[in-house]
Design a protein around this motif. Structure first.
Motif, PDB file in Angstrom:
ATOM      1  N   LEU A 197       0.832  -1.196   0.000  1.00 35.39           N
ATOM      2  CA  LEU A 197       0.000   0.000   0.000  1.00 35.39           C
ATOM      3  C   LEU A 197       0.869   1.249   0.000  1.00 35.39           C
ATOM      4  O   LEU A 197       0.547   2.256  -0.617  1.00 35.39           O
ATOM      5  CB  LEU A 197      -0.925  -0.007   1.219  1.00 35.39           C
ATOM      6  CG  LEU A 197      -2.003  -1.103   1.248  1.00 35.39           C
ATOM      7  CD1 LEU A 197      -2.784  -1.029   2.543  1.00 35.39           C
ATOM      8  CD2 LEU A 197      -2.937  -0.966   0.054  1.00 35.39           C
ATOM      9  N   GLY A 198       2.012   1.175   0.700  1.00 35.55           N
ATOM     10  CA  GLY A 198       2.915   2.311   0.747  1.00 35.55           C
ATOM     11  C   GLY A 198       3.461   2.659  -0.615  1.00 35.55           C
ATOM     12  O   GLY A 198       3.620   3.831  -0.955  1.00 35.55           O
ATOM     13  N   ALA A 199       3.763   1.640  -1.438  1.00 35.14           N
ATOM     14  CA  ALA A 199       4.293   1.890  -2.777  1.00 35.14           C
ATOM     15  C   ALA A 199       3.276   2.660  -3.618  1.00 35.14           C
ATOM     16  O   ALA A 199       3.638   3.595  -4.340  1.00 35.14           O
ATOM     17  CB  ALA A 199       4.649   0.569  -3.451  1.00 35.14           C
ATOM     18  N   ASP A 200       2.008   2.278  -3.522  1.00 37.94           N
ATOM     19  CA  ASP A 200       0.965   2.998  -4.270  1.00 37.94           C
ATOM     20  C   ASP A 200       0.826   4.428  -3.768  1.00 37.94           C
ATOM     21  O   ASP A 200       0.663   5.366  -4.549  1.00 37.94           O
ATOM     22  CB  ASP A 200      -0.371   2.277  -4.126  1.00 37.94           C
ATOM     23  CG  ASP A 200      -0.374   0.919  -4.828  1.00 37.94           C
ATOM     24  OD1 ASP A 200       0.453   0.735  -5.740  1.00 37.94           O
ATOM     25  OD2 ASP A 200      -1.185   0.056  -4.444  1.00 37.94           O
ATOM     26  N   ARG A 201       0.878   4.581  -2.468  1.00 36.19           N
ATOM     27  CA  ARG A 201       0.759   5.930  -1.896  1.00 36.19           C
ATOM     28  C   ARG A 201       1.945   6.804  -2.302  1.00 36.19           C
ATOM     29  O   ARG A 201       1.784   7.985  -2.628  1.00 36.19           O
ATOM     30  CB  ARG A 201       0.674   5.839  -0.375  1.00 36.19           C
ATOM     31  CG  ARG A 201       0.412   7.208   0.290  1.00 36.19           C
ATOM     32  CD  ARG A 201       0.471   7.130   1.802  1.00 36.19           C
ATOM     33  NE  ARG A 201       1.820   6.881   2.267  1.00 36.19           N
ATOM     34  CZ  ARG A 201       2.235   5.754   2.816  1.00 36.19           C
ATOM     35  NH1 ARG A 201       1.409   4.739   2.945  1.00 36.19           N
ATOM     36  NH2 ARG A 201       3.483   5.610   3.221  1.00 36.19           N
ATOM     37  N   LEU A 202       3.155   6.212  -2.303  1.00 32.83           N
ATOM     38  CA  LEU A 202       4.339   6.969  -2.665  1.00 32.83           C
ATOM     39  C   LEU A 202       4.313   7.366  -4.140  1.00 32.83           C
ATOM     40  O   LEU A 202       4.744   8.462  -4.499  1.00 32.83           O
ATOM     41  CB  LEU A 202       5.599   6.151  -2.357  1.00 32.83           C
ATOM     42  CG  LEU A 202       5.891   5.967  -0.871  1.00 32.83           C
ATOM     43  CD1 LEU A 202       6.925   4.874  -0.655  1.00 32.83           C
ATOM     44  CD2 LEU A 202       6.363   7.280  -0.239  1.00 32.83           C
ATOM     45  N   ARG A 203       3.811   6.485  -4.991  1.00 31.90           N
ATOM     46  CA  ARG A 203       3.671   6.844  -6.404  1.00 31.90           C
ATOM     47  C   ARG A 203       2.705   8.025  -6.562  1.00 31.90           C
ATOM     48  O   ARG A 203       2.951   8.946  -7.352  1.00 31.90           O
ATOM     49  CB  ARG A 203       3.176   5.653  -7.218  1.00 31.90           C
ATOM     50  CG  ARG A 203       3.073   5.952  -8.713  1.00 31.90           C
ATOM     51  CD  ARG A 203       2.519   4.753  -9.467  1.00 31.90           C
ATOM     52  NE  ARG A 203       3.431   3.642  -9.421  1.00 31.90           N
ATOM     53  CZ  ARG A 203       4.481   3.497 -10.249  1.00 31.90           C
ATOM     54  NH1 ARG A 203       4.723   4.426 -11.152  1.00 31.90           N
ATOM     55  NH2 ARG A 203       5.262   2.454 -10.162  1.00 31.90           N
TER      56      ARG A 203
END
Length: 212
Positions: free
Chosen positions: A60-66
């Motif tokens: 989920l963090g990767a999507d948020r960071l993108r």
């Protein structure tokens, strides 16, 4: 990716002693990858090796960071800080050169700080009159800024060059102060962008366990 960058918020133009590095045209420098992307050890199937967070949270963090990256880029384009040339630079980055953009931009930072020191040094001379030399520095600054899409920095350089062509020393001082301000803003924002990108790659690079 960000090893060569100073901490966010720091930008002490003229006080840094940098080595001379020529800005490459496209792929003049070899780039380094993010390291081994092979399957992680079993422990990583449950916890992130650096964050200690559950893997599903890292996903989920990767999507948020993108999304954070996209918002920051949108802001910089809306403010006129960057233009389409920066997007073209990003298109040259691939799996074989994952650090391409940050390396080219870091070279730009080194060269820009040297040029800013030279410009300030010229203006501080008691009997300054070498506007031709100042124009040469500004031409270099315009060219390198255009090559990475640093739109606002480039525009200030153009105005600075116009003042130098008129032998307007007071106008040159005002332009230099604005140029230093715009350069620092650009540097801090791109530093922030590269930090987010590094975190996103770390989060996205972890393999996820199969769910029963």
């Amino acid at each position: 990716m960000t090893d060569m960058l100073p901490a966010a918020g720091s930008c002490r133009v003229g006080l840094m002693s940098q080595r001379r590095i020529n800005l490459p045209q496209q792929t003049a420098r070899e780039v380094t990858g993010y390291g081994d992307r092979r399957s992680p050890p079993p422990a990583l199937l449950c916890r992130g090796s650096k964050t200690g967070l559950p893997v599903w949270m890292l996903g989920l963090g990767a999507d948020r960071l993108r999304a954070d990256m996209n918002r920051l880029l949108a802001l910089l384009f809306h403010q006129g800080v960057l233009d389409e040339q920066f997007l073209q630079l990003q298109q040259l980055q691939d799996e074989s050169s994952p650090n391409f953009v940050s390396e080219v931009v870091n070279i730009y930072f080194h060269e820009s700080e040297k040029l800013l020191r030279n410009l300030r040094g010229l203006l501080m001379e008691r009997e300054f009159s070498d506007y031709k030399k100042m124009g040469i520095h500004l031409n270099q600054f315009v060219g390198s800024s255009s090559s990475i899409g640093a739109k606002r920095v480039r525009n200030v350089c153009v105005a600075f060059r116009a003042a130098s062509e008129q032998n307007n020393r007071a106008g040159c001082f005002r332009a230099l102060e604005l140029l230093e301000h715009e350069y620092c803003y650009l540097k801090n924002k791109l530093h922030e962008l590269f930090q987010i990108e590094q975190q996103r790659v770390l989060a996205a690079g972890i393999r996820y366990p199969m769910q029963n």
